[in-house]
Design a protein around this motif. Sequence first.
Motif, PDB file in Angstrom:
ATOM      1  N   ARG A 130      17.265  66.806  54.533  1.00 30.27           N
ATOM      2  CA  ARG A 130      16.706  67.043  55.789  1.00 30.27           C
ATOM      3  C   ARG A 130      17.248  66.031  56.646  1.00 30.27           C
ATOM      4  O   ARG A 130      17.598  65.055  56.367  1.00 30.27           O
ATOM      5  N   GLU A 131      17.497  66.220  57.925  1.00 35.17           N
ATOM      6  CA  GLU A 131      17.981  65.405  58.824  1.00 35.17           C
ATOM      7  C   GLU A 131      16.899  64.263  59.242  1.00 35.17           C
ATOM      8  O   GLU A 131      15.623  64.710  59.235  1.00 35.17           O
ATOM      9  N   PRO A 132      17.361  63.138  59.157  1.00 27.42           N
ATOM     10  CA  PRO A 132      18.720  62.660  59.201  1.00 27.42           C
ATOM     11  C   PRO A 132      18.920  62.265  57.623  1.00 27.42           C
ATOM     12  O   PRO A 132      18.139  61.644  57.090  1.00 27.42           O
ATOM     13  N   HIS A 133      20.303  62.688  57.117  1.00 26.48           N
ATOM     14  CA  HIS A 133      20.666  62.392  55.597  1.00 26.48           C
ATOM     15  C   HIS A 133      22.156  61.788  55.523  1.00 26.48           C
ATOM     16  O   HIS A 133      22.866  62.188  56.481  1.00 26.48           O
ATOM     17  N   ALA A 134      22.346  61.230  54.525  1.00 28.40           N
ATOM     18  CA  ALA A 134      23.673  60.610  54.282  1.00 28.40           C
ATOM     19  C   ALA A 134      24.312  61.777  53.587  1.00 28.40           C
ATOM     20  O   ALA A 134      23.610  62.765  52.860  1.00 28.40           O
ATOM     21  N   THR A 135      25.614  61.950  53.659  1.00 29.44           N
ATOM     22  CA  THR A 135      26.503  62.790  53.046  1.00 29.44           C
ATOM     23  C   THR A 135      27.008  62.200  51.755  1.00 29.44           C
ATOM     24  O   THR A 135      27.311  61.030  51.941  1.00 29.44           O
ATOM     25  N   GLY A 136      26.913  62.775  50.559  1.00 29.99           N
ATOM     26  CA  GLY A 136      27.521  62.076  49.452  1.00 29.99           C
ATOM     27  C   GLY A 136      29.025  62.030  49.383  1.00 29.99           C
ATOM     28  O   GLY A 136      29.663  63.221  49.573  1.00 29.99           O
ATOM     29  N   TYR A 137      29.658  61.007  48.935  1.00 31.67           N
ATOM     30  CA  TYR A 137      31.027  60.982  48.937  1.00 31.67           C
ATOM     31  C   TYR A 137      31.533  60.354  47.665  1.00 31.67           C
ATOM     32  O   TYR A 137      30.913  59.387  47.022  1.00 31.67           O
ATOM     33  N   ALA A 138      32.825  60.595  47.233  1.00 30.77           N
ATOM     34  CA  ALA A 138      33.476  59.830  46.297  1.00 30.77           C
ATOM     35  C   ALA A 138      34.459  59.014  47.175  1.00 30.77           C
ATOM     36  O   ALA A 138      34.983  59.611  47.775  1.00 30.77           O
ATOM     37  N   VAL A 139      34.614  57.762  46.762  1.00 26.98           N
ATOM     38  CA  VAL A 139      35.702  56.753  47.325  1.00 26.98           C
ATOM     39  C   VAL A 139      36.780  56.870  46.440  1.00 26.98           C
ATOM     40  O   VAL A 139      36.861  56.483  45.199  1.00 26.98           O
ATOM     41  N   HIS A 140      38.242  57.142  47.219  1.00 27.47           N
ATOM     42  CA  HIS A 140      39.339  57.220  46.288  1.00 27.47           C
ATOM     43  C   HIS A 140      39.609  55.752  45.703  1.00 27.47           C
ATOM     44  O   HIS A 140      39.378  54.794  46.413  1.00 27.47           O
ATOM     45  N   PRO A 141      39.889  55.728  44.400  1.00 25.21           N
ATOM     46  CA  PRO A 141      40.076  54.618  43.854  1.00 25.21           C
ATOM     47  C   PRO A 141      41.297  53.456  44.296  1.00 25.21           C
ATOM     48  O   PRO A 141      41.267  52.267  44.110  1.00 25.21           O
ATOM     49  N   PHE A 142      42.176  54.104  44.932  1.00 19.85           N
ATOM     50  CA  PHE A 142      43.256  53.507  45.515  1.00 19.85           C
ATOM     51  C   PHE A 142      43.705  53.621  46.922  1.00 19.85           C
ATOM     52  O   PHE A 142      44.860  53.242  47.308  1.00 19.85           O
ATOM     53  N   ALA A 143      42.892  54.221  47.464  1.00 19.93           N
ATOM     54  CA  ALA A 143      42.938  54.342  49.057  1.00 19.93           C
ATOM     55  C   ALA A 143      41.670  54.267  49.802  1.00 19.93           C
ATOM     56  O   ALA A 143      40.535  54.870  49.188  1.00 19.93           O
ATOM     57  N   ASP A 144      41.528  53.956  50.972  1.00 15.27           N
ATOM     58  CA  ASP A 144      40.243  54.077  51.632  1.00 15.27           C
ATOM     59  C   ASP A 144      39.847  55.248  52.223  1.00 15.27           C
ATOM     60  O   ASP A 144      39.907  55.421  53.713  1.00 15.27           O
ATOM     61  N   VAL A 145      39.906  56.457  51.507  1.00 15.69           N
ATOM     62  CA  VAL A 145      39.781  57.912  51.880  1.00 15.69           C
ATOM     63  C   VAL A 145      38.455  58.181  51.074  1.00 15.69           C
ATOM     64  O   VAL A 145      38.079  57.869  50.064  1.00 15.69           O
ATOM     65  N   LEU A 146      37.945  59.387  51.693  1.00 14.64           N
ATOM     66  CA  LEU A 146      36.501  59.800  51.014  1.00 14.64           C
ATOM     67  C   LEU A 146      36.808  61.128  50.864  1.00 14.64           C
ATOM     68  O   LEU A 146      37.444  61.966  51.119  1.00 14.64           O
ATOM     69  N   LEU A 147      36.062  61.756  49.801  1.00 11.71           N
ATOM     70  CA  LEU A 147      35.977  63.013  49.235  1.00 11.71           C
ATOM     71  C   LEU A 147      34.394  63.422  49.369  1.00 11.71           C
ATOM     72  O   LEU A 147      33.616  62.823  48.614  1.00 11.71           O
ATOM     73  N   ALA A 148      33.977  64.580  49.911  1.00 14.56           N
ATOM     74  CA  ALA A 148      32.775  64.793  50.036  1.00 14.56           C
ATOM     75  C   ALA A 148      32.311  65.682  48.721  1.00 14.56           C
ATOM     76  O   ALA A 148      32.959  66.446  48.168  1.00 14.56           O
ATOM     77  N   GLU A 149      31.058  65.255  48.199  1.00 19.33           N
ATOM     78  CA  GLU A 149      30.655  65.650  46.991  1.00 19.33           C
ATOM     79  C   GLU A 149      29.682  66.847  47.233  1.00 19.33           C
ATOM     80  O   GLU A 149      29.179  66.905  48.108  1.00 19.33           O
ATOM     81  N   PRO A 150      29.711  67.804  45.945  1.00 16.86           N
ATOM     82  CA  PRO A 150      28.612  68.941  46.302  1.00 16.86           C
ATOM     83  C   PRO A 150      27.182  68.593  46.151  1.00 16.86           C
ATOM     84  O   PRO A 150      26.978  67.523  45.627  1.00 16.86           O
ATOM     85  N   GLU A 151      26.481  69.421  46.653  1.00 16.66           N
ATOM     86  CA  GLU A 151      24.969  69.420  46.642  1.00 16.66           C
ATOM     87  C   GLU A 151      24.516  70.566  46.613  1.00 16.66           C
ATOM     88  O   GLU A 151      24.946  71.746  46.964  1.00 16.66           O
ATOM     89  N   HIS A 152      23.357  70.952  45.639  1.00 20.48           N
ATOM     90  CA  HIS A 152      22.961  72.028  45.138  1.00 20.48           C
ATOM     91  C   HIS A 152      21.500  71.975  44.455  1.00 20.48           C
ATOM     92  O   HIS A 152      21.046  70.623  44.087  1.00 20.48           O
ATOM     93  N   ASP A 153      20.973  73.164  44.128  1.00 16.76           N
ATOM     94  CA  ASP A 153      19.793  72.900  43.352  1.00 16.76           C
ATOM     95  C   ASP A 153      20.111  73.130  41.802  1.00 16.76           C
ATOM     96  O   ASP A 153      20.536  74.201  41.494  1.00 16.76           O
ATOM     97  N   ALA A 154      19.717  72.140  40.972  1.00 19.90           N
ATOM     98  CA  ALA A 154      19.928  72.113  40.012  1.00 19.90           C
ATOM     99  C   ALA A 154      18.882  73.087  38.858  1.00 19.90           C
ATOM    100  O   ALA A 154      19.100  73.210  37.810  1.00 19.90           O
TER     101      ALA A 154
END
Length: 447
Positions: free
Chosen positions: A192-216
């Motif tokens: 719920r807001e406010p919440h952080a978005t989950g990211y993977a950080v690239h191992p060789f560059a300072d860029v982000l990839l948004a990770e999935p979120e779901h009901d397990a």
Amino acid sequence: MNEVGQATAQALLRRLAVEQSESRVPSLVAAVVRDGKVAWFGARGLVGQAPPTRRTQYRLGSITKSLVAVVVMRLRDEGRLDLLDPLGKHVPGTPFGEVSIAQLLSHTAGLSAEPPTDWWERTPGLPAEELIARLDPGISKHRAGRYFHYSNLGFGMLGELVARHRGTTWLQAVQREVLQPLGMGDTTARPREPHATGYAVHPFADVLLAEPEHDAVSMAPAGQLWSSTDDLARWAAFVAGDTGDVLPADTLAEMREPATVDDGDAWTGGYGLGLQLMRNAGRRLAGHTGSMPGFLATVWADPDDDLGVLFMANTTSGVKRTLLPDLLAIMAEMEPRLPAEWQPSPADPDLLALTGLWHWGPSPYVLRVLPERGLSLTPVSGVGRASRFVPQQDGTWLGLDGYYAGETLRVAPDHLDLNTFIFTRTPYDPSAPVPGGVDGWDVHPGM
């Protein structure tokens, strides 16, 4: 005064800032919990366009397991199950129905770490019935009780056990029996807001990839929940001993007892009943680590010091395990807790007469009176079997801890009978009923 001093706050913030910068974490929050309250909060990085606050949500991952375990222990305390019960008594139909509930809680059931599905942390979950239908005997990897082998699957099954006993979902049971009584209104199954978005950080560059979120779904009890700093601080206070009406103190203490260790002879890390354990710098900590795609979290509590620490981050990997021990070390160095003032405590004359030296064979022990009519029996050398005892209505004494936990101490005029071991005022006193007989001490001049 609950808040830390300015110098301590700066040292804590610097350690957090170093972690966020060097580990390249999009955002990182941490807190110190002292006497049940947040004594320090720190945040680095951004969530959206602003720094995270104490109410910003992050995903807890496996810290979820500890909350599910509390409901299982409540079921035990209500008499609805026994920790030695086989799982099949409560959740029939699995190929490992013989493993005990205690083994599932302590990750000693020998089950596979993960369920026989697609990568469950990154794909939508299955209902419990479909998950159970996929299980086969190969899901058991070790003899039950032999090893510590962490199992997310095991906690999926414990969540199903909770659901069947409560006639609701595991989540509704946790909300009703744990979160609401503790005032943890910011802890939810989905963000719920406010919440952080989950990211993977690239191992060789300072860029982000948004990770999935779901009901397990059926695996949600292993890592579904989201929470805020304030809520996780309340959980740290709970683990430290402020249980409210959720659990009796002795049940929580049982959860914190080491059931197994995961690093052999070193015994720096272990597991109780739904709680991870760690020994660090003289402290015995209880809590849990957590990770899900895009998130890391950890909470530790020291019940002896009524102190807790926690962090949450929106990164798949990278935060060092030393972060929280370092925060504890800063607290120990800069704001060590003063020992409680000694105060006299009245003792009955019959107890005072018992105090002093007693001997187990040739080994001297000291018996002391504790507050509220307790007794302690400890070896003079400091090495050996030490225990505390509390009085019982029949005049005997019950061991609380150590080798004699649960054993009975009986007091006679000239000896102590501790579960058949005889303690006497002098070594092997011939007037006491020392089994085996005593002929007397031989004296050999010159030897």
